[in-house]
Design an enzyme around this catalytic site. Sequence first.
Site, mmCIF file in Angstrom:
data_model
loop_
_atom_site.group_PDB
_atom_site.id
_atom_site.type_symbol
_atom_site.label_atom_id
_atom_site.label_comp_id
_atom_site.label_asym_id
_atom_site.label_seq_id
_atom_site.Cartn_x
_atom_site.Cartn_y
_atom_site.Cartn_z
ATOM 1 N N LYS A 10 6.209 -14.057 4.816
ATOM 2 C CA LYS A 10 6.900 -14.832 3.791
ATOM 3 C C LYS A 10 8.409 -14.602 3.943
ATOM 4 C CE LYS A 10 6.788 -17.588 0.183
ATOM 5 N NZ LYS A 10 6.502 -19.019 0.369
ATOM 6 N N TYR A 44 0.821 -1.210 0.000
ATOM 7 C CA TYR A 44 0.000 0.000 0.000
ATOM 8 C C TYR A 44 0.856 1.261 0.000
ATOM 9 C CZ TYR A 44 -4.719 -1.910 0.365
ATOM 10 O OH TYR A 44 -5.917 -2.509 0.095
ATOM 11 N N ASP A 80 2.019 -19.017 2.843
ATOM 12 C CA ASP A 80 1.363 -20.007 1.982
ATOM 13 C C ASP A 80 0.797 -21.168 2.776
ATOM 14 O OD1 ASP A 80 3.927 -21.814 1.983
ATOM 15 O OD2 ASP A 80 4.593 -19.899 1.166
ATOM 16 N N ASP A 129 -4.592 -9.149 3.096
ATOM 17 C CA ASP A 129 -5.618 -9.027 2.065
ATOM 18 C C ASP A 129 -6.092 -10.409 1.623
ATOM 19 O OD1 ASP A 129 -7.276 -7.589 0.445
ATOM 20 O OD2 ASP A 129 -5.725 -6.780 -0.845
#
Length: 493
Positions: free
Chosen positions: A246, A151, A347, A371
Site C-alpha cells: 500500500k 506483528y 486493494d 493476512d
Amino acid sequence: MPTPTAITMSAGRLNVPANPIIPFIEGDGTGPDIWRASVRVMDAAVAKASGGKYQIHWHEVLAGEKAFNKTGNWLPDQTIEDFKKYLVGIKGPLTTPVGGGIRSLNVALRQMLDLYVCLRPVRWFKGVPSPVKRPQDCEMVIFRENTEDIYAGIEMAAGTPEAAKVLAFLEKEFPKDFAKIRFGSAKAGVDWQKQLESVGMPARETSLQVGIGFKPVSFLGTERLLHSAISYAIKEKRKSVTIVHKGNIMKFTEGAFKDWGYQVATKHFRSHIVTERESWILGNKEANPNLSSEANAKMIDPGFDMMTADQKAKIIKEIDSVLAAIWGTHGNGAWKSKVMIKDSIADITLQQVLTRPKDFDVIACMNLNGDYLSDALAAQIGGIGIAPGANINYVSGHAIFEATHGTAPKYANLDQVNPGSVILSGEMMFRYLGLSGDPVWTTAADLIIKGMDGAISAKTVTYDFERLMKAEGDTTVKKVKCSEFADAVIGHM
C-alpha cells in the site's frame, strides 16, 4: 529401523535422516481429532514412498490448553527448546490465552524462532465447492513477512499517559505530521465540542481519546523475505513474483517494502529475473529496433510530454541504463523466460485475485496484507478448512507447519471436522524436507496430493464439503467422519 535422529542444517542445506525426530503439537479443540487422522496419512505416505524403509519418530511437545492444564504454562520453555533442537515441527490449531500474557501462541512461536516467512500455498482440488466460477485458475503461493509490520507493532491505548506522551512529542518535534492527527490536541476537542453545540447536539467528553500505533518495516526484513520468494520462484519455475503493498499511501513503510523488493531482485537475481517495467522497455525495442530512447519513454510513460525537462531526462536515462545493462542477456525475447518481478497495490490485488487470478503466481507481501490475501484466496478454493501453512527461517532451517484455521471447540471429540489443513501442512513439510535432496520426501508429498485428489474427486468428504456439495444439487456425495476421510486419502495413494 534406523535410530531416531534429529534433522540438522549445515552449509545452508537440511540434512534429513531416514527416521527423523519431528516435534508436534496436536492442538486444542478439534486438534486431537485432526491430528489422529493426519498423522496416519503422513505415516502412510512416508511408508509407501520409501518402501517401508523410512519412518518419522513423532515427538509430542506441549502448547495451548493441554500445556496449561499440565504445566500451568501456555507455552513451556521446553517446547521452544525442542523446536530449536529438532528444527522442523508441525502443529494443530491453538487457543489464544484469555486475560493477558501472550497475545497469540502462534505469533509467539514465530517470533521466538524468528520464522520470518509465512508460506501459504493456494490450490484447488477438483470437486471442492467454491464461490467462484473457475477456482482452478487460483493457484498461487504467498510469502508473507512474519516478523515485522503489525506483528511487531507498538500501540498505546487512547487516554493513557503513554499515548499522551507520544502525542506531545509529535506535537513538539513533528508539528506538520502532528497536524494530520485530527483530534490529537485539546484545542481540537474544544473546537469539535463547539461544532456539536452549534447544531444542538449534547455536550460530551472532550479529553484526548486517540489510540497510537507504530509499525516497523526494515530493509533487512524485506530482503530476506524477497530473497526467499524469488529463490522459490526460480527453483519451482514459476512465472512471476508480485510485490503487494500500500505504498501509494504509506510511502516510507509499504512503499519502502516495494522499492527494496525491486533492489533485492535486481541485485541478487539479475540473470534470472526481469522487472515488469524493464520488460516494457525491452519489448518496445524488440518491436522497433530503431526506436529512440525518447520514443520508448513516451510508450512506457504516457504522461511523458507533460513532464519537466528533469523528469524527462530521468526517464530517458533509465531506458538507456536498462538497455546498456541487460539488452545483451535479456533482449531479443530472452526476458520472456525470466521470472517477472512486478508490484500491485493491496486493494486492487484483492479485486484482481478474483477477476484475474492467472495474473498472479508467487506473491510477496507484508504481514497485514498477507493476512487478508491468504484468507481471501482460501475462500476461493474451498475455505480455510483445507488451507495449509508454514512458518520458516530458510537460513537457520527452523520451520513449523500448521493448520491455519481455529480450534472449533464445539466440534471437539466428535470425529467430524475436516483434517485437510493439517494433512496438507504435512505435505508442505515433506516438500521442505525434500530440500535435502532426498527424493523420498517429495514422493511422499506427491502421494498426499494424489490421495486428497482421489478422495475428494470420489466425493468422499467431511460434513463441511458434503453440505456445500448438496447445496449445489449433488446427491451422490458421501459424508464421512474425520478418521474415515483419512482412510479415503490413504486408499487413493
